[in-house]
Design an enzyme around this catalytic site. Structure first.
Site, PDB file in Angstrom:
ATOM      1  N   GLU A   1       3.689   0.681  -8.190  1.00 48.04           N
ATOM      2  CA  GLU A   1       4.496   1.298  -7.124  1.00 48.04           C
ATOM      3  C   GLU A   1       5.986   1.219  -7.442  1.00 48.04           C
ATOM      4  O   GLU A   1       6.725   0.506  -6.765  1.00 48.04           O
ATOM      5  CB  GLU A   1       4.240   0.558  -5.806  1.00 48.04           C
ATOM      6  CG  GLU A   1       2.798   0.521  -5.376  1.00 48.04           C
ATOM      7  CD  GLU A   1       2.529  -0.593  -4.374  1.00 48.04           C
ATOM      8  OE1 GLU A   1       3.396  -1.471  -4.177  1.00 48.04           O
ATOM      9  OE2 GLU A   1       1.447  -0.575  -3.786  1.00 48.04           O
ATOM     10  N   PRO A   2       6.436   1.921  -8.444  1.00 53.79           N
ATOM     11  CA  PRO A   2       7.865   1.852  -8.783  1.00 53.79           C
ATOM     12  C   PRO A   2       8.726   2.615  -7.772  1.00 53.79           C
ATOM     13  O   PRO A   2       8.373   3.727  -7.370  1.00 53.79           O
ATOM     14  CB  PRO A   2       7.928   2.538 -10.146  1.00 53.79           C
ATOM     15  CG  PRO A   2       6.756   3.471 -10.151  1.00 53.79           C
ATOM     16  CD  PRO A   2       5.686   2.833  -9.325  1.00 53.79           C
ATOM     17  N   GLY A   3       9.799   1.993  -7.351  1.00 55.15           N
ATOM     18  CA  GLY A   3      10.758   2.687  -6.490  1.00 55.15           C
ATOM     19  C   GLY A   3      12.017   2.934  -7.301  1.00 55.15           C
ATOM     20  O   GLY A   3      12.288   4.024  -7.802  1.00 55.15           O
TER      21      GLY A   3
ATOM     22  N   TYR B   1      23.371  -7.451  -1.351  1.00 56.82           N
ATOM     23  CA  TYR B   1      22.673  -8.137  -2.447  1.00 56.82           C
ATOM     24  C   TYR B   1      23.609  -8.603  -3.557  1.00 56.82           C
ATOM     25  O   TYR B   1      23.138  -9.056  -4.595  1.00 56.82           O
ATOM     26  CB  TYR B   1      21.674  -7.180  -3.118  1.00 56.82           C
ATOM     27  CG  TYR B   1      20.627  -6.560  -2.245  1.00 56.82           C
ATOM     28  CD1 TYR B   1      19.713  -7.351  -1.544  1.00 56.82           C
ATOM     29  CD2 TYR B   1      20.516  -5.178  -2.154  1.00 56.82           C
ATOM     30  CE1 TYR B   1      18.723  -6.757  -0.774  1.00 56.82           C
ATOM     31  CE2 TYR B   1      19.525  -4.586  -1.386  1.00 56.82           C
ATOM     32  CZ  TYR B   1      18.632  -5.382  -0.696  1.00 56.82           C
ATOM     33  OH  TYR B   1      17.654  -4.798   0.054  1.00 56.82           O
TER      34      TYR B   1
ATOM     35  N   CYS C   1      35.872  -1.455   9.252  1.00 54.38           N
ATOM     36  CA  CYS C   1      36.584  -2.600   9.791  1.00 54.38           C
ATOM     37  C   CYS C   1      35.726  -3.852   9.717  1.00 54.38           C
ATOM     38  O   CYS C   1      35.172  -4.335  10.709  1.00 54.38           O
ATOM     39  CB  CYS C   1      37.072  -2.307  11.201  1.00 54.38           C
ATOM     40  SG  CYS C   1      38.381  -1.086  11.131  1.00 54.38           S
ATOM     41  N   GLU C   2      35.540  -4.300   8.528  1.00 57.48           N
ATOM     42  CA  GLU C   2      34.731  -5.441   8.109  1.00 57.48           C
ATOM     43  C   GLU C   2      35.069  -5.551   6.639  1.00 57.48           C
ATOM     44  O   GLU C   2      35.498  -4.571   6.042  1.00 57.48           O
ATOM     45  CB  GLU C   2      33.231  -5.084   8.227  1.00 57.48           C
ATOM     46  CG  GLU C   2      32.419  -5.843   9.244  1.00 57.48           C
ATOM     47  CD  GLU C   2      32.386  -7.327   9.016  1.00 57.48           C
ATOM     48  OE1 GLU C   2      32.783  -7.785   7.929  1.00 57.48           O
ATOM     49  OE2 GLU C   2      31.966  -8.047   9.937  1.00 57.48           O
TER      50      GLU C   2
HETATM   51  C1  LIG Z   1       9.881  -1.982  -2.167  1.00 55.55           C
HETATM   52  C2  LIG Z   1       8.508  -1.964  -2.665  1.00 55.55           C
HETATM   53  C3  LIG Z   1       8.248  -1.450  -3.939  1.00 55.55           C
HETATM   54  C4  LIG Z   1       9.310  -0.910  -4.860  1.00 55.55           C
HETATM   55  O1  LIG Z   1      10.193  -1.850  -5.345  1.00 55.55           O
HETATM   56  P1  LIG Z   1      11.310  -1.395  -6.410  1.00 55.55           P
HETATM   57  O2  LIG Z   1      12.016  -2.622  -6.750  1.00 55.55           O
HETATM   58  O3  LIG Z   1      12.186  -0.384  -5.755  1.00 55.55           O
HETATM   59  O4  LIG Z   1      10.604  -0.776  -7.559  1.00 55.55           O
HETATM   60  C5  LIG Z   1       6.918  -1.406  -4.335  1.00 55.55           C
HETATM   61  N1  LIG Z   1       5.923  -1.859  -3.547  1.00 55.55           N
HETATM   62  C6  LIG Z   1       6.158  -2.363  -2.320  1.00 55.55           C
HETATM   63  C7  LIG Z   1       5.023  -2.823  -1.496  1.00 55.55           C
HETATM   64  C8  LIG Z   1       7.442  -2.440  -1.833  1.00 55.55           C
HETATM   65  O5  LIG Z   1       7.682  -2.944  -0.628  1.00 55.55           O
END
Ligand SMILES: *Cc1c(COP(=O)(O)O)cnc(C)c1O
Length: 408
Positions: free
Chosen positions: A266-268, A309, A335-336
């Site tokens: 599951e790459p984001g 982060y 304003c922070e």
């Molecule tokens: C956020 C998330 C990801 C993706 O993480 P990245 O660091 O963006 O690749 C994959 N699986 C689950 C369940 C997540 O919550």
């Protein structure tokens, strides 16, 4: 670093800024495809599938594009599921991996026909009692691997709220057995920004050990954690090495398992971080006794990663890229305290110049807010060399849209 064709040039970004105004998020479609192809290539010898973790960036056009290149979708809320379906994803290509949601939300996702990933004992039991084996599920485990670049995004540690601890295996087994649940997947997601390939391998070995307790498995989902470079020399997940090592381990193991098994990811960030550019304008140059500040027309209301982060985003001046380099601290107009970067070497910045933040595709717009009653930026998608507006900039009406004025 990226190939030249993979990057949008400074001149191009200036043109986009002039056409659509700033602040503006710009995404490069072909770069997403390049990243997807890198993953496919690295895992070509395994039966691997990829599900884009869309919480990184959910513009409907980005989702549609990702569907068009054949990638699946990983979602964490029922709304993301709905967006995915609206974008045209087949429910079978969507996995729902929420945490701490109620049974109703799980049932809503089930009714939409997507893959369901359950991450706590309580819901597992309730779901099993209600549906038994009539709807297959995946279970999110916590293998307790400490990984991740930042404690806030490390999800495998003992105190993490994510997943069901592998030490609760007996409890899971009792529920599965007594409710006849059909468990077709095991999932882990140990956290973001894993630099070390062996962390994945440790995780996967633990998952292999778990499989013998679940006779109906069809896939093992290793979540994500693929790290990308945010600046020259940054450590990146070595995808080819990971692909090779994992494929070997997985194929070796899969032989001993009685059914065919797929490997899911599951790459984001890996898919969309580098496709994104956030372009802002330098409003003021402010020289104090110690520091030269560049104050830009944005803030953590638009890009919160540096403050939230401590993330590094490379910042460049695209209006004066031949100018003499000077040291600046880049701040927002909120304003922070909202410092994007301390002591950055940037080509001389003049008021009115456009600056760009790189790696702004993942968790950029998506984590933006209307703090200070400022408007959320526009979004632009570049495809086949053309820039298309894919989200209009907020207007004052958006701020008032859901407010209810009462007689006072
Ligand atoms: C956020 C998330 C990801 C993706 O993480 P990245 O660091 O963006 O690749 C994959 N699986 C689950 C369940 C997540 O919550």
């Amino acid at each position: 670093m990226a190939k030249q064709s993979d990057v949008l040039s400074a001149d191009f970004l200036v043109k986009v800024a002039e056409e659509f105004g700033t602040p503006v998020y710009v995404y490069h479609a072909e770069k997403i495809k390049t990243q997807y192809e890198k993953l496919q290539k690295a895992f070509v010898k395994a039966d691997a599938r990829f599900f884009y973790a869309c919480k990184a960036l959910t513009n409907i056009n980005v989702l549609r594009y990702i569907n068009s290149i054949g990638c699946g979708l990983d979602t964490v809320s029922i709304q993301e599921v709905q967006l995915g379906l609206k974008a045209g994803f087949d429910p079978k290509n969507i996995i729902f991996t929420p945490n701490c949601v109620d049974l109703q939300e799980i049932i809503a996702a089930k009714d939409l026909g997507v893959n369901i990933n359950i991450d706590n004992i309580s819901i597992l039991e309730q779901f099993g009692n209600q549906f038994g084996g009539s709807y297959p599920i995946c279970i999110r485990l916590n293998p307790h691997i400490m990984a991740g670049g930042n404690f806030k995004i490390s999800t495998g540690h003992v105190d993490s709220k994510f997943g069901i601890s592998i030490h609760q295996l007996r409890h899971i087994e009792r529920i599965v057995k007594s409710t006849k649940l059909k468990v077709t997947g095991l999932h882990m997601h140990t956290g973001s920004e894993i630099k070390d390939v062996d962390v994945f391998l440790r995780g996967v070995e633990i998952m292999f050990e778990m499989t013998e307790h679940f006779p109906d498995l069809e896939f093992i989902d290793l979540g994500s954690g693929f790290k990308v470079a945010y600046q020259q020399g940054d450590p990146e997940t070595d995808i080819d090495l990971l692909g090779k090592k994992l494929t070997d381990a997985f194929n070796h193991f899969a032989k001993s398992y009685k059914r065919p098994l797929q490997l899911w990811f599951e790459p984001g960030k890996f898919l969309v971080s580098q496709c994104g550019y956030f372009v802002v304008k330098a409003n003021v140059i402010k020289q104090t006794t110690a520091t030269v500040f560049v104050g830009v027309n944005s803030g953590f209301n638009h890009l919160i990663r540096p403050m939230f982060y401590d993330s590094f985003h490379l910042i460049k001046n695209i209006s004066n890229h031949k100018g003499t380099e000077r040291i600046y601290t880049v701040v927002g107009n909120i304003c922070e305290t909202d410092t994007f970067g301390w002591d950055r070497k940037i080509n001389e910045v003049r008021e009115g110049d456009y600056l760009v933040f790189y790696n702004a595709g993942a968790y950029g717009f998506e984590m933006s807010s209307n703090f200070n009653s400022r408007l959320k930026p526009a979004e632009v998608l570049v495809k086949d060399g053309k820039a298309h507006l894919i989200r209009k900039r907020d207007t004052i009406d958006d701020l008032l849209k859901n407010q209810v004025e009462i007689p006072l």
